[in-house]
Design an enzyme around this catalytic site. Structure first.
Site, PDB file in Angstrom:
ATOM      1  N   GLU A 130      36.989  34.985  39.513  1.00  0.00           N
ATOM      2  CA  GLU A 130      37.667  34.100  40.568  1.00  0.00           C
ATOM      3  C   GLU A 130      36.641  33.150  41.108  1.00  0.00           C
ATOM      4  OE1 GLU A 130      40.195  35.560  44.247  1.00  0.00           O
ATOM      5  OE2 GLU A 130      38.295  35.552  44.564  1.00  0.00           O
ATOM      6  N   ASP A 191      43.419  34.510  36.796  1.00  0.00           N
ATOM      7  CA  ASP A 191      43.270  33.240  37.655  1.00  0.00           C
ATOM      8  C   ASP A 191      41.925  32.734  37.622  1.00  0.00           C
ATOM      9  OD1 ASP A 191      41.926  35.492  38.881  1.00  0.00           O
ATOM     10  OD2 ASP A 191      42.154  34.636  40.956  1.00  0.00           O
TER      11      ASP A 191
END
Length: 463
Positions: A130, A191
């Site tokens: 991330e 993500d």
């Protein structure tokens, strides 16, 4: 066997953040390609090996670009120069605090330092995929201000590739640790990979792909052989990582990066991405029509079909996985950018509803935003933090009635310093609000031909 990584949490100095997770009318944009700012040299405490600094390409879209997107507000109570300077100052501080290249196990590898909780499998975690994605987007957009941006970016990419997923080597494992054994040990988080792949498209437009890294080829490979192969489900959704089932309806709205997915389509020609976008918008609409018709809020995780909030403590994540919490707080930025960059009206509808509700809730005062809400708008949290405030301000940019809201929000955001998670997302939002997050536009001659490959063949590690 490596334990399948579910979701891990980022421990913020103020609050707890949770990481990682059509056709359109094009919005007109005015780029300022001629404005070149003096480079800012990287802090000497960050570079530990000067031999890693190599010749870099000239920026094609140097900071500040200060794009004006049609139908999108900017803070207008200060000059564009003031907006740009605030971003530069925030970036300088962010870089000093979080950008590191001190990995003894990977010389020249950069990472974004961020504390985590979860299961690092006995390793001492230093960062995450991330954070790697956030850092790569931020760095490529700040090129021109930071004269070392390409060196830093390439170092971040080096780390992303070294710490490949244990399942699909075209993706990144979710943990960065200073240990050779950690490289290739962990599975992925959706993500981080979405941001990393998107950043490679930005890098291609910033520096070209004829240098030591072919950014475009790496992006297309990651998009098709990585994300499409492992994260796009049979129902055109997005799962939580390459450990997830391809038939699942379990998904995390903070992974619904609509403008990223649209860029993936433009740079690959693969209509799969348009199908995913349509499905995610439909899921959002069906969810909010039933569970949050007045607020437009969505929960940290969404499960089943028809979509519904995940139960509390989903995947042992938190007791608020059924609410608008530290995952979902990031969603408004990802939605509004699709309207800003591509003219997607569904993005405007969602943004308008959310902005109207939060303005009413706070009586127009961004400092009254709190860190968590039930889907009906009832408070869970009790203080403002940037990872909530800044996306709500971004949502307000789609309506001229919100100019004072955007101005007040900017004044709150620009000096707010908290922790890795909140500061990184705040900086990303500042780049958007000031017009310095520009849209990557493909060279048609270099669009990848759509390829439908069997998942098993995609998971074979390339030599």
């Amino acid at each position: 066997m490596v334990e399948k990584r579910k979701i891990f949490t980022v421990l913020c100095a103020c609050g707890i953040g949770f990481t990682s997770y059509t056709s359109c009318i094009s919005a007109a944009a005015i780029d300022n390609d001629t404005l070149i700012n003096n480079g800012h040299k990287i802090n000497s405490s960050i570079i530990t090996n000067s031999s890693q600094v190599s010749a870099v390409a000239k920026e094609m879209k140097p900071f500040p670009q200060q794009v004006n997107y049609s139908g999108i507000l900017k803070p207008n109570h200060v000059s564009q120069e003031s907006l740009n300077n605030a971003v530069k100052n925030y970036y300088n501080d962010w870089k000093k605090k979080y950008l590191k290249n001190d990995l003894s196990s990977l010389p020249g590898g950069y990472y974004v330092k961020g504390e985590i909780t979860g299961n690092p499998d006995g390793f001492r975690p230093l960062g995450t995929s991330e954070g790697q994605g956030y850092g790569m987007i931020i760095t490529v957009l700040m090129a021109g201000h930071d004269s070392n941006a390409q060196t830093i970016y390439d170092g971040l990419f080096k780390t992303a590739r070294a710490f490949k997923s244990s399942i699909n080597p075209n993706l990144m494992g979710w943990v960065v640790a200073d240990d050779k054994k950690a490289q290739g040990h962990f599975d992925s988080a959706t993500d981080g990979d979405l941001d990393i792949a998107y950043s490679l498209l930005l890098a291609h437009k910033q520096w070209g792909s004829s240098g030591k890294i072919n950014y475009l080829k790496e992006a297309q490979n990651m998009i098709t052989k990585g994300i499409k192969a492992s994260n796009v489900t049979k129902n055109n959704g997005l799962n939580l990582g390459d450990w997830g089932d391809k038939s699942t309806f379990d998904t995390r709205p903070s992974d619904w990066m609509m403008s990223h997915l649209r860029a993936f389509y433009e740079f690959t020609g693969d209509k799969t991405w348009l199908n995913v976008i349509d499905n995610l918008y439909n899921t959002y609409t069906n969810f909010t029509n039933k569970y949050s018709p007045k607020t437009g809020l969505i929960s940290d995780f969404v499960v089943k079909n028809p979509p519904q909030p995940a139960p509390k403590d989903f995947l042992d994540e938190s007791k608020y996985t059924d609410s608008y919490y530290y995952n979902a707080s990031r969603v408004p930025l990802r939605i509004v950018m699709d309207y800003a960059m591509y003219g997607e009206k569904r993005g405007k509808v969602i943004s308008d509803k959310v902005a109207t509700w939060i303005k009413s809730k706070t009586k127009g005062n961004p400092s009254k935003i709190v860190d968590g809400y039930k889907l009906d708008g009832t408070n869970i949290g009790d203080y403002p933090t940037a990872v909530y405030v800044s996306p709500f301000i971004a949502a307000g940019t789609t309506n001229s009635k919100n100019q004072e809201w955007v101005n007040s929000g900017w004044d709150w955001m620009k000096n707010k310093k908290e922790s890795y998670f909140s500061d990184s997302y705040n900086l990303l939002t500042m780049l958007f609000l000031t017009g310095n997050w520009w849209k990557p536009i493909p060279d048609e001659k270099k669009i990848q031909s759509p390829i439908n490959l069997e998942v098993q063949s995609e998971l074979k590690e390339q030599d």
